[in-house]
Design an enzyme around this catalytic site. Structure first.
Site, short mmCIF file in Angstrom:
data_model
loop_
_atom_site.label_atom_id
_atom_site.label_comp_id
_atom_site.label_asym_id
_atom_site.label_seq_id
_atom_site.Cartn_x
_atom_site.Cartn_y
_atom_site.Cartn_z
N GLN A 20 0.81 -1.23 0.00
CA GLN A 20 0.00 0.00 0.00
C GLN A 20 0.84 1.27 0.00
O GLN A 20 0.32 2.34 -0.32
CB GLN A 20 -0.94 -0.01 1.22
CG GLN A 20 -1.98 -1.10 1.14
CD GLN A 20 -2.92 -1.11 2.33
OE1 GLN A 20 -2.59 -1.69 3.36
NE2 GLN A 20 -4.07 -0.50 2.22
N ARG A 77 3.83 -0.05 13.02
CA ARG A 77 3.55 -1.37 12.45
C ARG A 77 3.64 -1.26 10.93
O ARG A 77 2.91 -0.47 10.32
CB ARG A 77 2.17 -1.86 12.86
CG ARG A 77 1.76 -3.14 12.14
CD ARG A 77 0.38 -3.63 12.54
NE ARG A 77 0.07 -4.83 11.78
CZ ARG A 77 -1.02 -5.01 11.03
NH1 ARG A 77 -1.95 -4.06 10.95
NH2 ARG A 77 -1.20 -6.11 10.35
N HIS A 123 1.14 -9.26 4.63
CA HIS A 123 -0.05 -8.42 4.50
C HIS A 123 -0.50 -8.54 3.04
O HIS A 123 -0.52 -7.56 2.29
CB HIS A 123 0.28 -6.98 4.91
CG HIS A 123 -0.91 -6.14 5.27
ND1 HIS A 123 -1.03 -5.49 6.48
CD2 HIS A 123 -2.05 -5.83 4.59
CE1 HIS A 123 -2.18 -4.80 6.52
NE2 HIS A 123 -2.82 -5.00 5.38
N ASN A 168 -1.75 -10.83 8.43
CA ASN A 168 -2.76 -9.80 8.60
C ASN A 168 -4.07 -10.29 8.04
O ASN A 168 -4.16 -10.62 6.85
CB ASN A 168 -2.36 -8.52 7.85
CG ASN A 168 -3.43 -7.44 8.01
OD1 ASN A 168 -3.59 -6.87 9.08
ND2 ASN A 168 -4.18 -7.17 6.93
N GLU A 169 -5.10 -10.36 8.87
CA GLU A 169 -6.45 -10.65 8.44
C GLU A 169 -6.54 -11.84 7.48
O GLU A 169 -6.86 -11.67 6.29
CB GLU A 169 -7.07 -9.40 7.80
CG GLU A 169 -7.12 -8.21 8.74
CD GLU A 169 -7.85 -7.00 8.15
OE1 GLU A 169 -8.21 -7.03 6.97
OE2 GLU A 169 -8.07 -6.03 8.89
N ASN A 324 -7.63 -6.05 14.48
CA ASN A 324 -7.98 -4.95 13.58
C ASN A 324 -9.46 -4.67 13.74
O ASN A 324 -10.27 -5.60 13.74
CB ASN A 324 -7.70 -5.30 12.12
CG ASN A 324 -6.22 -5.28 11.80
OD1 ASN A 324 -5.40 -5.00 12.67
ND2 ASN A 324 -5.89 -5.55 10.55
N TYR A 326 -12.79 -1.68 12.91
CA TYR A 326 -13.21 -0.42 12.31
C TYR A 326 -14.67 -0.05 12.57
O TYR A 326 -15.00 1.12 12.63
CB TYR A 326 -13.01 -0.47 10.79
CG TYR A 326 -11.56 -0.45 10.37
CD1 TYR A 326 -10.94 0.74 10.01
CD2 TYR A 326 -10.79 -1.62 10.35
CE1 TYR A 326 -9.61 0.76 9.63
CE2 TYR A 326 -9.46 -1.59 9.98
CZ TYR A 326 -8.87 -0.41 9.63
OH TYR A 326 -7.55 -0.38 9.26
N GLU A 395 -4.85 -2.27 14.08
CA GLU A 395 -5.41 -1.29 13.14
C GLU A 395 -6.71 -0.76 13.69
O GLU A 395 -7.52 -1.51 14.23
CB GLU A 395 -5.74 -1.92 11.78
CG GLU A 395 -4.55 -2.16 10.89
CD GLU A 395 -4.95 -2.77 9.55
OE1 GLU A 395 -6.05 -2.51 9.04
OE2 GLU A 395 -4.12 -3.54 9.03
N TRP A 444 -4.74 3.18 11.89
CA TRP A 444 -4.62 3.04 10.45
C TRP A 444 -5.10 4.33 9.83
O TRP A 444 -6.27 4.66 9.99
CB TRP A 444 -5.45 1.86 9.94
CG TRP A 444 -5.23 1.67 8.48
CD1 TRP A 444 -5.90 2.26 7.44
CD2 TRP A 444 -4.19 0.87 7.87
NE1 TRP A 444 -5.37 1.89 6.23
CE2 TRP A 444 -4.32 1.04 6.47
CE3 TRP A 444 -3.17 0.06 8.37
CZ2 TRP A 444 -3.45 0.40 5.57
CZ3 TRP A 444 -2.32 -0.58 7.47
CH2 TRP A 444 -2.48 -0.40 6.10
N GLU A 451 -5.60 1.88 -1.30
CA GLU A 451 -6.60 1.15 -0.51
C GLU A 451 -7.16 -0.03 -1.32
O GLU A 451 -8.35 -0.10 -1.60
CB GLU A 451 -7.66 2.14 -0.02
CG GLU A 451 -8.81 1.59 0.81
CD GLU A 451 -8.44 0.68 1.98
OE1 GLU A 451 -7.30 0.66 2.42
OE2 GLU A 451 -9.33 -0.05 2.43
C1 FCB Z 1 -7.75 -3.43 6.63
C2 FCB Z 1 -6.44 -3.73 5.96
C3 FCB Z 1 -5.61 -2.50 5.68
C4 FCB Z 1 -6.48 -1.35 5.17
C5 FCB Z 1 -7.64 -1.12 6.11
C6 FCB Z 1 -8.53 0.05 5.73
O1 FCB Z 1 -8.61 -4.49 6.38
O2 FCB Z 1 -5.67 -4.61 6.76
O3 FCB Z 1 -4.61 -2.86 4.78
O4 FCB Z 1 -6.87 -1.60 3.89
O5 FCB Z 1 -8.41 -2.28 6.17
#
Ligand code: FCB
Length: 493
Positions: A20, A77, A123, A168-169, A324, A326, A395, A444, A451
């Site tokens: 990214q 990170r 990632h 990551n995820e 993570n 949001y 994140e 984040w 993105e």
């Molecule tokens: C997460 C990702 C990160 C970024 C955020 C907005 O899922 O790990 O790379 O895209 O969302």
């Protein structure tokens, strides 16, 4: 006055990921990754862009470190591009000294400035060579062995790193990469469009292989490296699971959930099932050595089973839980039988409850609506289910509706994002008071960046990056919001 209630060694800072921000895809021997390939497929990236230049961070490490320093961050990170370390990717392929040297210097430069590196090994940017050679994440034996080798090369090369994140995820790699096709390598569960095997099984196989690769890398670390430098290793999980009617956009994060109708036991059960299909898919094996019952029940033999050896490898493989997070959703059960490739757990996700309550204000990301209470609730849910693990929030952040269309002055005055951070950090502090063991928080993101499928249309940075104006970086208001809050919350002794 704020009470200092976070532990003295609490770390806070910002997060990014290699593809990214770095750019420089062919420099110093880097090999291609599956994201380089995927971005070239017409229609996959909203603005037809790629990470070819991104924030040019490969050439601007000093600038990025100065930015971090100016925020007062204690930690950073970032992720490592596997294709820079082993350009083809495999355990018998050559290691690239220039790639190692780049990250070694970066780690040293961060430490000189007093910033702790948190390093993500993966990632999402798998070397293209491994996908081409044996089907990448689908190939258990090869992938697990290659990942463990790649991890070992880095543990060896970067002994000063104390915090490692294997994946990551993994939810995104599995579902978006192998079911919906929204992310690289873009396999879809629609068999007519998939080249490999029984596509309704692929995402579950990939999830299984990622868990084993995590377990294998942790084993290497604990046997050979942890005794030397006492560092920690964990996996970062999310729970992006919601499919909206607009379809293209899927919730991607470790969302909090609330039943659409709290009076309906089926909605209450579905909300729990949603967390199991996202978070527990990975966390139950890591903490308990098995998959959640709800997944076994719904997926039947599409869900791989753990051999006793595999279960033992994965169980107990987290020194910390990487979270993570949001947003939040309402969850409504569906009574129709699930499709074979249903990754939702047969439910619907909504922004409104039955009573008409809205989960939160709109942002630029269709999937993201701020709801800080959800953060506190989900932290408690994870803590209760997994025996109060140490949690690092790896994140958390937001985009802002229409940010790209604002004037520079307005962009830099991002009160909406600043308020998001104030509210979420307040929720984190409350979760600590509830008894959740949280030791770190990474916002984040340090910079606006690429993105993924949304390209450069969506900005998440606390720093504005002027892509057309020589990549110049301009800190937004939010860049200066986080530090003072944490400094007031962290105990001095
Ligand atoms: C997460 C990702 C990160 C970024 C955020 C907005 O899922 O790990 O790379 O895209 O969302």
């Amino acid at each position: 006055m704020t009470t200092a209630l976070l532990p003295k060694d609490f770390i806070w800072g910002f997060a990014t990921a290699s593809y990214q921000i770095e750019g420089a895809p062919a420099e110093d021997g880097r090999g291609p990754s599956i994201w380089d390939t995927f971005c070239k497929v017409p229609g996959k990236i909203a603005d037809a862009s790629s990470g070819d230049v991104a924030c040019d961070s490969y050439h601007r490490t000093a600038e990025d470190i100065a930015l971090l320093k100016s925020t007062g961050a204690k930690a950073y990170r970032f992720s490592i591009s596997w294709s820079r370390i082993i350009p083809i990717g495999g355990r018998n392929d050559p290691v690239n000294p220039a790639g190692i040297a780049f990250y070694k210097k970066f780690v040293d430069d961060l430490l000189v400035e007093g910033i702790l590196p948190l390093v993500t090994l993966f990632h999402w940017d798998l070397p293209e060579g491994l996908d081409a050679r044996y089907g990448g994440l689908l190939n258990k034996e090869e992938f697990v062995a290659d990942f463990a080798h790649y991890a070992k090369v880095l543990f060896e090369a970067l002994p000063k790193v104390q915090y490692w994140i294997t994946f990551n995820e993994p939810w995104c790699s599995s579902i978006l990469g192998y079911n919906t096709g929204l992310f690289a390598p873009g396999h879809t569960s629609d068999r007519t469009k998939s080249a490999v095997g029984d596509s309704s099984r692929e995402c579950w196989i990939v999830g299984h292989n990622l868990l084993l690769a995590h377990g294998a890398a942790v084993k290497v670390y604990r046997e050979e490296f942890k005794p030397r430098n006492g560092g920690q290793v964990g996996i970062t999980l999310n729970g992006r699971l919601s499919k909206f009617p607009s379809e293209e956009f899927l919730i991607r994060e470790g969302d909090a959930v609330y039943p659409w109708d709290p009076e309906d036991p089926l909605d209450v059960e579905a909300a729990e099932r949603k967390l199991e299909f996202s978070i527990s898919w990975f966390a139950d094996p890591v903490y308990f050595g098995r998959y959640p019952e709800s997944m076994v029940k719904q997926l039947g033999d599409r869900l791989p089973t753990f051999t006793p050896e595999e279960s033992a490898l994965v169980k107990g493989s987290n020194d910390f839980y990487g979270m993570n997070h949001y947003t939040a959703n309402y969850i409504k059960h569906k009574s129709t039988p699930p499709e074979p490739d249903d990754f939702l757990g047969n439910l619907e996700t909504l922004f409104y409850s039955k009573a008409g309550d809205n989960i939160g204000p709109e942002t630029q990301s269709v999937w993201l609506r701020p709801n800080p209470k959800g953060f506190r609730d989900l932290l408690n849910w994870i803590s209760n289910r997994y025996g109060r693990p140490t949690i690092y929030v790896t994140e958390n952040g937001t985009s802002l509706k229409g940010e790209n269309d604002l004037s520079r002055e307005e962009i830099l005055d991002d009160e909406f994002r600043a308020q998001y951070f104030r509210d979420y950090i307040d929720a984190l502090a409350k979760a600590v008071q509830d008894g959740v063991d949280i030791r770190g928080y990474m916002a984040w993101s340090l910079l606006d960046n690429f993105e993924w499928a949304e390209g450069y249309e969506t900005r998440f940075g606390v720093t504005f990056v002027d892509y057309e104006g020589g990549q110049k970086r301009y800190p937004k208001k939010s860049a200066k919001t986080i530090g003072p809050i944490f400094e007031a919350l962290i105990k001095k002794e």
